[in-house]
Design an enzyme around this catalytic site. Structure first.
Site, PDB file in Angstrom:
ATOM      1  N   THR A   1       3.774  44.146  30.882  1.00 30.96           N
ATOM      2  CA  THR A   1       2.574  44.058  31.720  1.00 30.96           C
ATOM      3  C   THR A   1       2.362  42.659  32.291  1.00 30.96           C
ATOM      4  OG1 THR A   1       1.259  43.605  29.728  1.00 30.96           O
ATOM      5  CG2 THR A   1       1.387  45.909  30.478  1.00 30.96           C
TER       6      THR A   1
ATOM      7  N   LYS B   1     -12.510  43.044  33.564  1.00 28.60           N
ATOM      8  CA  LYS B   1     -11.316  43.821  33.243  1.00 28.60           C
ATOM      9  C   LYS B   1     -11.281  44.120  31.748  1.00 28.60           C
ATOM     10  CE  LYS B   1      -8.809  40.616  35.097  1.00 28.60           C
ATOM     11  NZ  LYS B   1      -7.748  39.781  35.727  1.00 28.60           N
TER      12      LYS B   1
ATOM     13  N   GLY C   1       1.827  39.801  34.668  1.00 22.62           N
ATOM     14  CA  GLY C   1       1.378  39.747  36.059  1.00 22.62           C
ATOM     15  C   GLY C   1       0.270  40.709  36.417  1.00 22.62           C
ATOM     16  N   THR C   2      -0.268  41.409  35.439  1.00 20.49           N
ATOM     17  CA  THR C   2      -1.289  42.424  35.723  1.00 20.49           C
ATOM     18  C   THR C   2      -2.504  41.839  36.436  1.00 20.49           C
ATOM     19  OG1 THR C   2      -0.603  43.590  33.716  1.00 20.49           O
ATOM     20  CG2 THR C   2      -2.694  44.233  34.691  1.00 20.49           C
ATOM     21  N   GLY C   3      -3.043  40.722  35.917  1.00 22.93           N
ATOM     22  CA  GLY C   3      -4.249  40.149  36.503  1.00 22.93           C
ATOM     23  C   GLY C   3      -4.026  39.627  37.906  1.00 22.93           C
ATOM     24  N   CYS C   4      -2.896  38.933  38.107  1.00 21.74           N
ATOM     25  CA  CYS C   4      -2.561  38.433  39.453  1.00 21.74           C
ATOM     26  C   CYS C   4      -2.434  39.597  40.428  1.00 21.74           C
ATOM     27  CB  CYS C   4      -1.252  37.663  39.420  1.00 21.74           C
ATOM     28  SG  CYS C   4      -1.193  36.300  38.250  1.00 21.74           S
TER      29      CYS C   4
END
Length: 269
Positions: free
Chosen positions: A213, A179, A215-218
């Site tokens: 932003t 990412k 919580g983007t990765g989850c």
């Protein structure tokens, strides 16, 4: 003719709870609902956190994690698993063993630090992630900080992203999704790289000027798992997940006095 199933595809998240509702188990279940799968959960830790940061975290014992997992999988079944916060070597090893006995694709989000910079993975657990967890992953989804933690590769450009992906694949996942959203070299684009070592897919989207932003990765990892539960290929699942999380970031909203969450319901508003 085969009768249609009487329930949506089944997706399980194994992760920590975020009391603020923006990341962790809460983000995972919202994402799964938004993308049309039935979300189930194994809670690995309880955190006290809000828009300003993590005030405390309490890990659940391995037997509680195992009991939750077995209760769900043995009775209901599962078509994809997503892992998130596994704060200790014991939990990493426990979950890796559970995944090894589960006939379903696994998306591993090797959570290292929170959006606010709070450590969520003990340094002593890194070797267990490399040795036990990543080999169980269908897709591993590290961000650039997590890549550096796991591999020592510092990413500053797209060639570095390729090197990072190779290093992650060296630990055994079938696919690596690097990412690159925080990479300034990409300017106005948020660029991710998906590869299995032979096939390479670059995913590009506009970079939205929105600080909210959390919580983007989850959300991205859960969206990938939802696609796999629905029978999509890895490239199809990741492409759809990228589109979903891009919309969620664009619609992220202020909450409290710090960094607000992405909007998991953006498609419905």
């Amino acid at each position: 003719m085969t009768a249609a199933p009487d329930h949506p595809p089944l997706c399980l998240t194994v992760a920590g709870s975020d009391s603020g509702g923006g990341a962790g188990i809460q983000a995972d279940l919202k994402t799964m609902l938004a993308l049309g799968v039935h979300g189930m959960s194994v809670i690995t830790a309880v955190t006290a956190q809000n828009s300003l940061g993590v005030r405390g975290a309490w890990e659940l014992p391995a037997e509680a994690v195992t009991a939750q997992y077995r209760a769900v999988v043995d009775d209901i079944g599962v078509q994809a698993v997503k892992t998130g916060m596994l704060s200790s070597a014991v939990l990493v090893e426990t979950v890796a063993a559970l995944l090894a006995g589960t006939d379903a694709p696994a998306v591993v989000d090797p959570v290292g630090v929170s959006k606010h910079g709070d450590a969520l993975l003990a340094a002593s657990a890194l070797d267990a992630v490399r040795r036990e967890l990543l080999p169980r992953a269908t897709v591993a989804t590290p961000n650039l900080d997590e890549v550096a933690q796991l591999t020592g590769v510092s990413v500053e450009n797209e060639d570095d992203m390729r090197r990072a992906a190779d290093a992650v694949l060296g630990y055994g996942p079938r696919w690596a999704l690097i990412k690159g959203g925080h990479l300034h070299a990409h300017g106005d684009e948020a660029v991710d790289l998906l590869t299995d070592g032979s096939e390479e897919l670059w995913l590009r989207a506009p970079r939205h000027d929105n600080r909210h932003t959390h919580g983007t990765g989850c959300t991205l990892a859960s969206a990938v798992a939802a696609g796999l539960a629905q029978g999509l290929t890895v490239p199809e699942a990741v492409t759809r997940a990228k589109a979903y999380v891009t919309g969620a970031i664009a619609a992220g909203f202020a909450l409290g006095g710090g960094i607000g969450p992405v909007d998991h319901a953006w498609q419905w508003r």
